[in-house]
Design a protein around this motif. Structure first.
Motif, PDB file in Angstrom:
ATOM      1  N   TYR A 171       0.717  -1.147   0.011  1.00 21.76           N
ATOM      2  CA  TYR A 171      -0.157  -0.030   0.047  1.00 21.76           C
ATOM      3  C   TYR A 171       0.910   1.259   0.147  1.00 21.76           C
ATOM      4  O   TYR A 171       0.383   2.408  -0.801  1.00 21.76           O
ATOM      5  N   VAL A 172       2.087   1.234   0.737  1.00 19.25           N
ATOM      6  CA  VAL A 172       2.858   2.481   0.948  1.00 19.25           C
ATOM      7  C   VAL A 172       3.589   2.407  -0.393  1.00 19.25           C
ATOM      8  O   VAL A 172       3.626   3.870  -0.853  1.00 19.25           O
ATOM      9  N   ALA A 173       4.099   1.463  -0.746  1.00 15.95           N
ATOM     10  CA  ALA A 173       4.956   1.439  -2.103  1.00 15.95           C
ATOM     11  C   ALA A 173       3.803   2.087  -3.475  1.00 15.95           C
ATOM     12  O   ALA A 173       4.555   2.854  -4.100  1.00 15.95           O
ATOM     13  N   GLU A 174       2.809   1.703  -3.322  1.00 15.00           N
ATOM     14  CA  GLU A 174       1.931   1.811  -4.383  1.00 15.00           C
ATOM     15  C   GLU A 174       1.680   3.517  -4.328  1.00 15.00           C
ATOM     16  O   GLU A 174       1.347   4.380  -5.200  1.00 15.00           O
ATOM     17  N   GLU A 175       1.257   3.893  -2.923  1.00 12.41           N
ATOM     18  CA  GLU A 175       0.674   5.275  -3.025  1.00 12.41           C
ATOM     19  C   GLU A 175       1.878   6.306  -2.601  1.00 12.41           C
ATOM     20  O   GLU A 175       1.725   7.411  -2.911  1.00 12.41           O
ATOM     21  N   MET A 176       3.222   5.746  -2.485  1.00 12.26           N
ATOM     22  CA  MET A 176       4.495   6.637  -1.968  1.00 12.26           C
ATOM     23  C   MET A 176       3.910   7.682  -0.947  1.00 12.26           C
ATOM     24  O   MET A 176       4.220   8.493  -0.939  1.00 12.26           O
ATOM     25  N   SER A 177       3.286   7.025   0.184  1.00 10.92           N
ATOM     26  CA  SER A 177       2.523   7.868   1.451  1.00 10.92           C
ATOM     27  C   SER A 177       2.225   6.764   2.363  1.00 10.92           C
ATOM     28  O   SER A 177       1.540   6.317   1.995  1.00 10.92           O
ATOM     29  N   PHE A 178       2.664   7.101   3.459  1.00 11.68           N
ATOM     30  CA  PHE A 178       2.184   6.595   4.519  1.00 11.68           C
ATOM     31  C   PHE A 178       0.809   6.835   4.874  1.00 11.68           C
ATOM     32  O   PHE A 178      -0.106   5.901   5.540  1.00 11.68           O
ATOM     33  N   THR A 179       0.352   8.124   4.734  1.00 11.69           N
ATOM     34  CA  THR A 179      -0.895   8.400   5.243  1.00 11.69           C
ATOM     35  C   THR A 179      -1.844   8.061   4.046  1.00 11.69           C
ATOM     36  O   THR A 179      -2.877   7.168   4.601  1.00 11.69           O
ATOM     37  N   ARG A 180      -1.785   8.135   2.976  1.00 12.88           N
ATOM     38  CA  ARG A 180      -2.804   7.268   1.966  1.00 12.88           C
ATOM     39  C   ARG A 180      -2.611   5.482   2.025  1.00 12.88           C
ATOM     40  O   ARG A 180      -3.632   5.142   1.880  1.00 12.88           O
ATOM     41  N   GLY A 181      -1.341   5.144   2.240  1.00 15.17           N
ATOM     42  CA  GLY A 181      -1.352   3.748   2.556  1.00 15.17           C
ATOM     43  C   GLY A 181      -1.923   2.997   3.738  1.00 15.17           C
ATOM     44  O   GLY A 181      -2.740   2.211   3.803  1.00 15.17           O
ATOM     45  N   ALA A 182      -2.083   4.064   4.902  1.00 11.04           N
ATOM     46  CA  ALA A 182      -2.903   3.604   5.995  1.00 11.04           C
ATOM     47  C   ALA A 182      -4.301   3.833   5.699  1.00 11.04           C
ATOM     48  O   ALA A 182      -5.163   3.156   6.244  1.00 11.04           O
ATOM     49  N   GLN A 183      -4.951   4.881   4.887  1.00 16.44           N
ATOM     50  CA  GLN A 183      -6.204   4.862   4.698  1.00 16.44           C
ATOM     51  C   GLN A 183      -6.703   3.706   3.767  1.00 16.44           C
ATOM     52  O   GLN A 183      -7.856   3.133   4.104  1.00 16.44           O
ATOM     53  N   PHE A 193      12.164   1.992   2.463  1.00 20.45           N
ATOM     54  CA  PHE A 193      11.823   3.095   1.958  1.00 20.45           C
ATOM     55  C   PHE A 193      12.932   4.294   2.387  1.00 20.45           C
ATOM     56  O   PHE A 193      13.482   4.091   3.408  1.00 20.45           O
ATOM     57  N   ASP A 194      13.111   5.132   1.405  1.00 26.38           N
ATOM     58  CA  ASP A 194      13.963   6.166   1.792  1.00 26.38           C
ATOM     59  C   ASP A 194      13.195   7.441   2.350  1.00 26.38           C
ATOM     60  O   ASP A 194      12.212   7.997   1.431  1.00 26.38           O
ATOM     61  N   ARG A 195      13.283   7.866   3.464  1.00 24.90           N
ATOM     62  CA  ARG A 195      12.492   8.813   4.071  1.00 24.90           C
ATOM     63  C   ARG A 195      13.043  10.116   4.252  1.00 24.90           C
ATOM     64  O   ARG A 195      12.749  10.959   4.930  1.00 24.90           O
ATOM     65  N   SER A 196      14.401  10.296   3.397  1.00 22.69           N
ATOM     66  CA  SER A 196      15.188  11.409   3.911  1.00 22.69           C
ATOM     67  C   SER A 196      14.720  12.695   3.336  1.00 22.69           C
ATOM     68  O   SER A 196      15.142  13.746   3.455  1.00 22.69           O
ATOM     69  N   ARG A 197      13.781  12.772   2.167  1.00 26.46           N
ATOM     70  CA  ARG A 197      13.225  13.852   1.639  1.00 26.46           C
ATOM     71  C   ARG A 197      11.955  13.936   2.073  1.00 26.46           C
ATOM     72  O   ARG A 197      11.195  13.211   2.841  1.00 26.46           O
ATOM     73  N   GLN A 198      11.170  15.041   1.361  1.00 24.99           N
ATOM     74  CA  GLN A 198       9.824  15.456   1.773  1.00 24.99           C
ATOM     75  C   GLN A 198       8.822  14.279   1.068  1.00 24.99           C
ATOM     76  O   GLN A 198       7.853  14.204   1.865  1.00 24.99           O
ATOM     77  N   GLN A 199       9.362  13.738  -0.003  1.00 22.64           N
ATOM     78  CA  GLN A 199       8.481  12.758  -0.383  1.00 22.64           C
ATOM     79  C   GLN A 199       9.384  11.331  -0.319  1.00 22.64           C
ATOM     80  O   GLN A 199      10.635  11.405  -0.596  1.00 22.64           O
ATOM     81  N   ILE A 200       8.552  10.224   0.101  1.00 23.22           N
ATOM     82  CA  ILE A 200       9.490   9.057   0.312  1.00 23.22           C
ATOM     83  C   ILE A 200       9.400   8.455  -1.057  1.00 23.22           C
ATOM     84  O   ILE A 200       8.730   8.682  -1.734  1.00 23.22           O
ATOM     85  N   ARG A 201      10.486   7.396  -0.919  1.00 25.42           N
ATOM     86  CA  ARG A 201      10.595   6.690  -2.384  1.00 25.42           C
ATOM     87  C   ARG A 201      11.326   5.280  -1.797  1.00 25.42           C
ATOM     88  O   ARG A 201      11.579   5.030  -0.896  1.00 25.42           O
ATOM     89  N   LEU A 202      11.078   4.448  -2.506  1.00 26.04           N
ATOM     90  CA  LEU A 202      11.640   3.010  -2.682  1.00 26.04           C
ATOM     91  C   LEU A 202      13.075   2.829  -2.608  1.00 26.04           C
ATOM     92  O   LEU A 202      13.660   3.455  -3.514  1.00 26.04           O
ATOM     93  N   THR A 203      13.709   2.255  -1.784  1.00 23.29           N
ATOM     94  CA  THR A 203      15.034   1.884  -1.987  1.00 23.29           C
ATOM     95  C   THR A 203      15.220   1.000  -2.672  1.00 23.29           C
ATOM     96  O   THR A 203      14.212   0.425  -3.223  1.00 23.29           O
ATOM     97  N   ALA A 204      16.417   0.582  -3.227  1.00 23.30           N
ATOM     98  CA  ALA A 204      16.721  -0.488  -4.387  1.00 23.30           C
ATOM     99  C   ALA A 204      16.271  -1.739  -3.626  1.00 23.30           C
ATOM    100  O   ALA A 204      15.781  -2.724  -4.350  1.00 23.30           O
ATOM    101  N   ALA A 205      16.541  -1.918  -2.255  1.00 27.50           N
ATOM    102  CA  ALA A 205      15.844  -3.381  -1.571  1.00 27.50           C
ATOM    103  C   ALA A 205      14.539  -3.098  -1.743  1.00 27.50           C
ATOM    104  O   ALA A 205      13.776  -4.399  -1.791  1.00 27.50           O
TER     105      ALA A 205
END
Length: 168
Positions: free
Chosen positions: A11-23, A48-60
């Motif tokens: 869910y988080v990977a598809e939404e690229m958002s913890f908020t929308r993933g939780a919804q 997940f790389d959480r270092s920026r304003q927007q999260i993104r998937l790491t290579a793993a």
């Protein structure tokens, strides 16, 4: 590792958002974040790389996502495979639809389908971004069915499962 954790990750990977993933998971964001954190600790890798304003998937995380879809698909198929013993159609259909007010009454169609098949869960994913996101989700297997509008073609449904029935 629990299936629920894998589902939360997807869910988080598809939404690229913890908020929308939780919804989508129908849980509070803190519970989803804890679930993902436990998964990352168990795997001993950051997904997940959480270092920026927007999260993104790491290579793993990218590598894990493709296998996560396979695990969830296999789990769903395992549950659906015993339907013949109960005599009822069951399982979950991942369904995507554009947000629109077109000629098709999506709610009515889904209502008829649910009345005909009450043991089948419908997960509706709405999008404002267009058909391209649904087409890629169909190809990767995270959606079973999508209603899309393709310029220059007549309306129709694309389905990735062999049990699709055009009558609903």
């Amino acid at each position: 590792m629990e299936l629920r954790q894998i589902e939360h990750f997807v869910y988080v990977a598809e939404e690229m958002s913890f908020t929308r993933g939780a919804q989508r998971a129908h849980i509070v964001q803190s519970a989803l974040s804890s679930s993902i954190a436990r998964l990352e600790r168990e795997l001993d890798v950051q997904l997940f790389d959480r270092s920026r304003q927007q999260i993104r998937l790491t290579a793993a995380g990218e590598r894990f996502r493709s296998h996560a879809y396979d695990v969830l698909r296999a789990s769903r198929l395992a549950v659906e495979s015993i339907g013949e013993f109960t005599g009822t159609l069951s399982g979950t259909v991942e369904f995507g639809s554009l947000i629109s007010s077109g000629p098709l009454d999506v709610a009515a169609v889904l209502g008829r389908f649910h009345r005909a098949h009450p043991f089948v869960g419908l997960r509706l994913r709405l999008s404002q971004t267009g058909a391209s996101s649904y087409l890629s989700a169909l190809l990767e297997g995270s959606l079973d069915l999508a209603l899309v509008s393709v310029p220059g073609s007549s309306p129709g449904a694309w389905c990735t499962t062999p049990s699709c029935d055009s009558s609903w």
